[in-house]
Write a protein that holds these residues in place. Sequence first.
Motif, PDB file in Angstrom:
ATOM      1  N   UNK A 197       0.917  -1.318   0.025  1.00 39.16           N
ATOM      2  CA  UNK A 197      -0.105  -0.074  -0.077  1.00 39.16           C
ATOM      3  C   UNK A 197       1.016   0.951   0.162  1.00 39.16           C
ATOM      4  N   UNK A 198       1.911   1.301   0.729  1.00 44.23           N
ATOM      5  CA  UNK A 198       2.649   2.416   0.929  1.00 44.23           C
ATOM      6  C   UNK A 198       3.653   2.703  -0.458  1.00 44.23           C
ATOM      7  N   UNK A 199       4.042   1.722  -1.121  1.00 42.41           N
ATOM      8  CA  UNK A 199       4.527   1.887  -2.544  1.00 42.41           C
ATOM      9  C   UNK A 199       3.514   2.162  -3.480  1.00 42.41           C
ATOM     10  N   UNK A 200       2.317   1.825  -3.500  1.00 36.48           N
ATOM     11  CA  UNK A 200       1.270   2.257  -4.339  1.00 36.48           C
ATOM     12  C   UNK A 200       1.245   3.698  -4.093  1.00 36.48           C
ATOM     13  N   UNK A 201       1.097   4.226  -3.101  1.00 39.05           N
ATOM     14  CA  UNK A 201       0.828   5.676  -2.765  1.00 39.05           C
ATOM     15  C   UNK A 201       2.056   6.468  -3.293  1.00 39.05           C
ATOM     16  N   UNK A 202       3.230   6.016  -2.843  1.00 41.99           N
ATOM     17  CA  UNK A 202       4.566   6.435  -3.631  1.00 41.99           C
ATOM     18  C   UNK A 202       4.726   6.678  -5.014  1.00 41.99           C
ATOM     19  N   UNK A 203       4.210   5.306  -5.651  1.00 41.10           N
ATOM     20  CA  UNK A 203       4.119   5.369  -7.301  1.00 41.10           C
ATOM     21  C   UNK A 203       3.122   6.318  -7.727  1.00 41.10           C
ATOM     22  N   UNK A 204       2.049   6.551  -7.038  1.00 44.27           N
ATOM     23  CA  UNK A 204       1.026   7.258  -7.588  1.00 44.27           C
ATOM     24  C   UNK A 204       1.416   8.712  -7.573  1.00 44.27           C
ATOM     25  N   UNK A 205       2.090   9.017  -6.304  1.00 49.85           N
ATOM     26  CA  UNK A 205       2.619  10.429  -6.182  1.00 49.85           C
ATOM     27  C   UNK A 205       3.690  10.781  -7.120  1.00 49.85           C
ATOM     28  N   UNK A 206       4.621   9.936  -7.367  1.00 49.61           N
ATOM     29  CA  UNK A 206       5.614  10.046  -8.364  1.00 49.61           C
ATOM     30  C   UNK A 206       5.134  10.482  -9.723  1.00 49.61           C
ATOM     31  N   UNK A 207       4.204   9.569 -10.157  1.00 52.33           N
ATOM     32  CA  UNK A 207       3.450   9.648 -11.311  1.00 52.33           C
ATOM     33  C   UNK A 207       2.738  10.938 -11.443  1.00 52.33           C
ATOM     34  N   UNK A 208       1.995  11.468 -10.677  1.00 47.49           N
ATOM     35  CA  UNK A 208       1.392  12.607 -10.758  1.00 47.49           C
ATOM     36  C   UNK A 208       2.429  13.801 -10.679  1.00 47.49           C
ATOM     37  N   UNK A 209       3.477  13.912 -10.138  1.00 43.36           N
ATOM     38  CA  UNK A 209       4.307  14.825 -10.270  1.00 43.36           C
ATOM     39  C   UNK A 209       5.180  14.865 -11.634  1.00 43.36           C
ATOM     40  N   UNK A 210       5.130  13.815 -12.179  1.00 44.70           N
ATOM     41  CA  UNK A 210       6.011  13.585 -13.507  1.00 44.70           C
ATOM     42  C   UNK A 210       4.869  14.392 -14.422  1.00 44.70           C
ATOM     43  N   UNK A 211       3.828  13.645 -14.454  1.00 44.45           N
ATOM     44  CA  UNK A 211       2.541  14.241 -15.588  1.00 44.45           C
ATOM     45  C   UNK A 211       2.417  15.732 -15.344  1.00 44.45           C
ATOM     46  N   UNK A 212       2.447  16.233 -14.086  1.00 48.47           N
ATOM     47  CA  UNK A 212       2.188  17.826 -13.961  1.00 48.47           C
ATOM     48  C   UNK A 212       3.447  18.396 -14.682  1.00 48.47           C
ATOM     49  N   UNK A 213       4.682  17.638 -14.399  1.00 47.20           N
ATOM     50  CA  UNK A 213       5.882  18.376 -14.717  1.00 47.20           C
ATOM     51  C   UNK A 213       5.744  18.449 -16.277  1.00 47.20           C
ATOM     52  N   UNK A 214       5.577  17.205 -16.918  1.00 48.30           N
ATOM     53  CA  UNK A 214       5.438  17.475 -18.452  1.00 48.30           C
ATOM     54  C   UNK A 214       4.566  18.287 -19.070  1.00 48.30           C
ATOM     55  N   UNK A 215       3.239  18.361 -18.564  1.00 50.98           N
ATOM     56  CA  UNK A 215       2.254  19.112 -19.002  1.00 50.98           C
ATOM     57  C   UNK A 215       2.719  20.574 -18.926  1.00 50.98           C
ATOM     58  N   UNK A 216       3.487  21.044 -17.816  1.00 54.04           N
ATOM     59  CA  UNK A 216       4.030  22.289 -17.369  1.00 54.04           C
ATOM     60  C   UNK A 216       5.010  22.663 -18.510  1.00 54.04           C
ATOM     61  N   UNK A 217       5.822  21.756 -18.874  1.00 53.71           N
ATOM     62  CA  UNK A 217       6.928  22.038 -19.874  1.00 53.71           C
ATOM     63  C   UNK A 217       6.449  22.265 -21.183  1.00 53.71           C
ATOM     64  N   UNK A 218       5.393  21.260 -21.620  1.00 54.86           N
ATOM     65  CA  UNK A 218       4.926  21.849 -22.829  1.00 54.86           C
ATOM     66  C   UNK A 218       4.065  22.908 -23.096  1.00 54.86           C
ATOM     67  N   UNK A 219       3.498  23.216 -22.037  1.00 56.35           N
ATOM     68  CA  UNK A 219       2.701  24.489 -21.975  1.00 56.35           C
ATOM     69  C   UNK A 219       3.656  25.719 -22.028  1.00 56.35           C
ATOM     70  N   UNK A 220       4.885  25.629 -21.546  1.00 51.24           N
ATOM     71  CA  UNK A 220       5.874  26.651 -21.374  1.00 51.24           C
ATOM     72  C   UNK A 220       6.335  26.870 -22.974  1.00 51.24           C
ATOM     73  N   UNK A 221       6.732  25.468 -23.252  1.00 48.90           N
ATOM     74  CA  UNK A 221       7.589  25.591 -24.608  1.00 48.90           C
ATOM     75  C   UNK A 221       6.807  25.573 -25.609  1.00 48.90           C
TER      76      UNK A 221
END
Length: 222
Positions: free
Chosen positions: A105-129
């Motif tokens: 359960x702890x790994x699933x939460x960490x995996x989900x948090x890591x994925x969300x941070x990555x997606x937000x970062x990618x969308x922000x990068x594309x939005x800016x560039x």
Amino acid sequence: MSAQAVPEQRDAGGAERVVALTDRVWFKVKTSDHRAAVTELRGTDLPDWVRPSRGAWWIGAAGRRQADSAQRDFYATLQRECTTGKTVSSDHLLPAEWDWKRLAAEQAVAWRREMKSMVIRLVAMSLKSGSLAVAEFRNHRIKALVRAENGHEAYLAIIAEGVPDPQMFALLLDCVPGVAPGDWQPEPSPLAEMSPGSGEIIWSTLFPSEVANEILDLDGDD
């Protein structure tokens, strides 16, 4: 010595064993007046889904130093707990099914948090560039593209390579805040008119300015 230092100390030959526990190797942990016993988990100690680099060490028992009484000494008490006649067994100190479920359960939460941070970062990068943003995530290649052309409303496309599991892709799309599941549509579509390449899955959605602003704020918080 802290529990985190035991692996390095063991490799250097400086870790102190709990010699009374003879059925497997346990090491002593002494920090201030805290005491513990820690062991390395190997082979059949570990469920199949646990990576060898994770969950390899386990604190099986912990307590406080009782220097004023041999009867209450932590390691003496542990010896009595694990000894029946001439038989020594510390099996009950090893992880139980509940412990592995907790780890999963702890790994699933960490995996989900890591994925969300990555997606937000990618969308922000594309939005800016205005260009395609790409990242590797757990052996998968994830891409994001934000585009507005000819005065039309902006759209966002999420592209994934090597993600055959529909549930995983649904989790990926859910990482974009402010976009409901029903707002996504598979490509090719009239919205983005994108054709998936070999091994690619593409879903797109309209990308309102308020969603874009929220993503930029979240990316700034990171």
